[in-house]
Scaffold this motif. Structure first.
Motif, PDB file in Angstrom:
ATOM      1  N   PHE A   5     -12.414  -2.445 -74.378  1.00  0.00           N
ATOM      2  CA  PHE A   5     -13.806  -2.902 -74.348  1.00  0.00           C
ATOM      3  C   PHE A   5     -14.358  -2.714 -75.752  1.00  0.00           C
ATOM      4  CE2 PHE A   5     -18.229  -3.106 -73.423  1.00  0.00           C
ATOM      5  CZ  PHE A   5     -18.403  -3.654 -72.150  1.00  0.00           C
ATOM      6  N   VAL A   6     -14.778  -3.817 -76.386  1.00  0.00           N
ATOM      7  CA  VAL A   6     -15.236  -3.788 -77.779  1.00  0.00           C
ATOM      8  C   VAL A   6     -16.652  -4.314 -77.852  1.00  0.00           C
ATOM      9  CG1 VAL A   6     -14.831  -4.605 -80.131  1.00  0.00           C
ATOM     10  CG2 VAL A   6     -12.886  -4.113 -78.632  1.00  0.00           C
ATOM     11  N   THR A   7     -17.580  -3.509 -78.364  1.00  0.00           N
ATOM     12  CA  THR A   7     -18.956  -3.969 -78.533  1.00  0.00           C
ATOM     13  C   THR A   7     -19.168  -4.530 -79.936  1.00  0.00           C
ATOM     14  OG1 THR A   7     -19.931  -1.893 -79.366  1.00  0.00           O
ATOM     15  CG2 THR A   7     -19.679  -2.137 -76.970  1.00  0.00           C
ATOM     16  N   GLY A   8     -20.211  -5.335 -80.072  1.00  0.00           N
ATOM     17  CA  GLY A   8     -20.480  -5.972 -81.361  1.00  0.00           C
ATOM     18  C   GLY A   8     -19.435  -6.997 -81.733  1.00  0.00           C
ATOM     19  N   ALA A   9     -18.832  -7.637 -80.718  1.00  0.00           N
ATOM     20  CA  ALA A   9     -17.645  -8.473 -80.939  1.00  0.00           C
ATOM     21  C   ALA A   9     -17.947  -9.871 -81.453  1.00  0.00           C
ATOM     22  CB  ALA A   9     -16.843  -8.573 -79.639  1.00  0.00           C
ATOM     23  N   THR A  10     -19.201 -10.187 -81.675  1.00  0.00           N
ATOM     24  CA  THR A  10     -19.540 -11.527 -82.148  1.00  0.00           C
ATOM     25  C   THR A  10     -19.122 -11.753 -83.596  1.00  0.00           C
ATOM     26  OG1 THR A  10     -21.391 -11.752 -80.620  1.00  0.00           O
ATOM     27  CG2 THR A  10     -21.450 -13.131 -82.593  1.00  0.00           C
ATOM     28  N   GLN A  11     -19.262 -10.739 -84.431  1.00  0.00           N
ATOM     29  CA  GLN A  11     -19.021 -10.930 -85.860  1.00  0.00           C
ATOM     30  C   GLN A  11     -18.643  -9.602 -86.515  1.00  0.00           C
ATOM     31  OE1 GLN A  11     -22.798 -12.373 -87.321  1.00  0.00           O
ATOM     32  NE2 GLN A  11     -23.813 -10.411 -87.084  1.00  0.00           N
ATOM     33  N   VAL A  26      -3.228  -6.324 -76.131  1.00  0.00           N
ATOM     34  CA  VAL A  26      -4.235  -5.730 -75.259  1.00  0.00           C
ATOM     35  C   VAL A  26      -5.211  -6.813 -74.807  1.00  0.00           C
ATOM     36  CG1 VAL A  26      -6.097  -4.020 -75.141  1.00  0.00           C
ATOM     37  CG2 VAL A  26      -4.016  -3.525 -76.453  1.00  0.00           C
ATOM     38  N   HIS A  27      -5.602  -6.789 -73.541  1.00  0.00           N
ATOM     39  CA  HIS A  27      -6.656  -7.684 -73.060  1.00  0.00           C
ATOM     40  C   HIS A  27      -7.991  -7.122 -73.530  1.00  0.00           C
ATOM     41  CE1 HIS A  27      -8.761 -10.535 -70.467  1.00  0.00           C
ATOM     42  NE2 HIS A  27      -9.556  -9.529 -70.138  1.00  0.00           N
ATOM     43  N   VAL A  28      -8.791  -7.953 -74.216  1.00  0.00           N
ATOM     44  CA  VAL A  28     -10.012  -7.466 -74.838  1.00  0.00           C
ATOM     45  C   VAL A  28     -11.250  -8.023 -74.149  1.00  0.00           C
ATOM     46  CG1 VAL A  28     -11.339  -7.291 -76.974  1.00  0.00           C
ATOM     47  CG2 VAL A  28      -8.842  -7.248 -77.062  1.00  0.00           C
ATOM     48  N   VAL A  29     -12.147  -7.123 -73.768  1.00  0.00           N
ATOM     49  CA  VAL A  29     -13.465  -7.497 -73.281  1.00  0.00           C
ATOM     50  C   VAL A  29     -14.393  -7.524 -74.494  1.00  0.00           C
ATOM     51  CG1 VAL A  29     -15.368  -6.904 -71.751  1.00  0.00           C
ATOM     52  CG2 VAL A  29     -13.002  -6.394 -71.071  1.00  0.00           C
ATOM     53  N   CYS A  30     -14.843  -8.715 -74.864  1.00  0.00           N
ATOM     54  CA  CYS A  30     -15.662  -8.920 -76.059  1.00  0.00           C
ATOM     55  C   CYS A  30     -17.128  -8.870 -75.652  1.00  0.00           C
ATOM     56  CB  CYS A  30     -15.341 -10.259 -76.703  1.00  0.00           C
ATOM     57  SG  CYS A  30     -13.619 -10.438 -77.216  1.00  0.00           S
ATOM     58  N   ALA A  31     -17.801  -7.785 -75.988  1.00  0.00           N
ATOM     59  CA  ALA A  31     -19.169  -7.563 -75.536  1.00  0.00           C
ATOM     60  C   ALA A  31     -20.142  -7.643 -76.702  1.00  0.00           C
ATOM     61  CB  ALA A  31     -19.285  -6.204 -74.856  1.00  0.00           C
ATOM     62  N   ASP A  32     -21.277  -8.286 -76.457  1.00  0.00           N
ATOM     63  CA  ASP A  32     -22.305  -8.399 -77.486  1.00  0.00           C
ATOM     64  C   ASP A  32     -23.572  -8.923 -76.841  1.00  0.00           C
ATOM     65  OD1 ASP A  32     -23.789  -9.122 -79.988  1.00  0.00           O
ATOM     66  OD2 ASP A  32     -21.860  -8.726 -80.918  1.00  0.00           O
ATOM     67  N   ILE A  33     -24.707  -8.652 -77.482  1.00  0.00           N
ATOM     68  CA  ILE A  33     -25.968  -9.234 -77.022  1.00  0.00           C
ATOM     69  C   ILE A  33     -26.028 -10.717 -77.367  1.00  0.00           C
ATOM     70  CG2 ILE A  33     -27.312  -8.748 -79.109  1.00  0.00           C
ATOM     71  CD1 ILE A  33     -29.607  -7.852 -77.195  1.00  0.00           C
ATOM     72  N   GLY A  48      -3.538 -14.425 -77.616  1.00  0.00           N
ATOM     73  CA  GLY A  48      -3.984 -13.244 -76.895  1.00  0.00           C
ATOM     74  C   GLY A  48      -4.833 -13.591 -75.692  1.00  0.00           C
ATOM     75  N   THR A  49      -5.315 -12.554 -75.010  1.00  0.00           N
ATOM     76  CA  THR A  49      -6.195 -12.762 -73.863  1.00  0.00           C
ATOM     77  C   THR A  49      -7.478 -11.971 -74.059  1.00  0.00           C
ATOM     78  OG1 THR A  49      -5.312 -10.909 -72.551  1.00  0.00           O
ATOM     79  CG2 THR A  49      -4.210 -13.050 -72.331  1.00  0.00           C
ATOM     80  N   ALA A  50      -8.585 -12.568 -73.629  1.00  0.00           N
ATOM     81  CA  ALA A  50      -9.884 -11.939 -73.819  1.00  0.00           C
ATOM     82  C   ALA A  50     -10.880 -12.543 -72.851  1.00  0.00           C
ATOM     83  CB  ALA A  50     -10.367 -12.117 -75.257  1.00  0.00           C
ATOM     84  N   GLU A  51     -12.004 -11.876 -72.722  1.00  0.00           N
ATOM     85  CA  GLU A  51     -13.108 -12.406 -71.933  1.00  0.00           C
ATOM     86  C   GLU A  51     -14.415 -11.998 -72.592  1.00  0.00           C
ATOM     87  OE1 GLU A  51     -13.953  -9.739 -68.223  1.00  0.00           O
ATOM     88  OE2 GLU A  51     -11.782  -9.622 -68.621  1.00  0.00           O
ATOM     89  N   ALA A  52     -15.461 -12.760 -72.325  1.00  0.00           N
ATOM     90  CA  ALA A  52     -16.770 -12.509 -72.913  1.00  0.00           C
ATOM     91  C   ALA A  52     -17.674 -11.805 -71.906  1.00  0.00           C
ATOM     92  CB  ALA A  52     -17.412 -13.815 -73.356  1.00  0.00           C
TER      93      ALA A  52
END
Length: 246
Positions: A5-11, A26-33, A48-52
């Motif tokens: 789980f990664v925050t601030g994943a937009t930039q 690793v499957h990454v959960v890309c979290a951001d406002i 890779g694999t990821a989700e927003a």
């Protein structure tokens, strides 16, 4: 499946971290406002694999909703990277010139956010037998720098909270570390002048700005290697912290 789980994943450092960790399988959960679809697409394009996930790190209920959703879908969160952060854009950032609004703006994102993230994720890590957490602090936590009062307080708090959490949850096989970047060439520097960038680069022993992927590589190391490391804040700063002067 291993889940991060990664925050601030937009930039910036957050996006670089998401892409680097995904490259390790690793499957990454890309979290951001802000929206993270671009980051997810880049990860998927690279194989890779990821989700927003939409997340305001200042909100306890938003953290609870986001984490419970990931646990429902995947059953686990193995890694947490608390990267989301801001600088004071509300007021002057000196002890005298700082406003309560400016203080709250920085502290709520840069210090409260990582605490809420750890609070939301650690119970699941305990249930699954352990995990790794990396918080992003700053060189401003280690050295006095101009016009960074609230920011220094927040990032110093991150370093202290990292030590305490590492001690508290080490018996549960949860390793908690922090990284203190030097000046990194991210969009947060978008409004500074070329002269200011040169001055920041000159502060490092390695006379350039750092790159987001250089911080991301340290996050990846602490996630996948670093099995005997916990409770510390690691400068990744081009040698800045080793210098005797600014």
């Amino acid at each position: 499946m291993t889940v991060a789980f990664v925050t601030g994943a937009t930039q910036g450092i957050g996006r670089a971290t998401a892409e680097r960790v995904a490259a390790d399988g690793v499957h990454v959960v890309c979290a951001d406002i802000q929206e993270t679809a671009t980051t997810v697409k880049a990860i998927e394009a690279a194989g890779g694999t990821a989700e927003a996930v939409s997340l305001d790190v200042r909100s306890a209920s938003a953290w609870e909703e986001a984490v419970s959703g990931v646990l429902e879908r995947h059953g686990r969160i193995d890694f947490l990277a608390n990267v989301a952060g801001v600088v004071n854009m509300v007021s002057e950032d000196t002890v005298v010139g700082l406003t309560e609004e400016g203080w709250d703006y920085v502290i709520d994102t840069d210090l409260k956010g990582p605490w809420l993230g750890m609070r939301a994720v650690i119970p699941g890590m305990i249930d699954s037998g352990g995990g790794r957490i990396v918080n992003i602090s700053s060189l401003a936590a280690l050295r006095g720098l101009p016009n960074l009062a609230a920011y220094s307080a927040a990032k110093g708090g991150v370093a202290a909270l990292t030590r305490q959490a590492a001690y508290e949850y080490g018996p549960h096989n949860i390793l908690v570390n922090a990284i203190a970047p030097g000046t990194i060439d991210t969009p947060i520097l978008g409004d500074i002048t070329p002269e200011m960038k040169e001055a920041n680069a000159a502060a490092h022993i390695i006379k350039r700005l750092g790159r987001p992927e250089e911080i991301a590589s340290m996050v990846a190391y602490l996630f996948r290697e670093g099995s005997f490391l916990t409770g510390l804040t690691y400068p990744v700063d081009g040698g800045w912290s080793a210098k005797g002067n600014y």
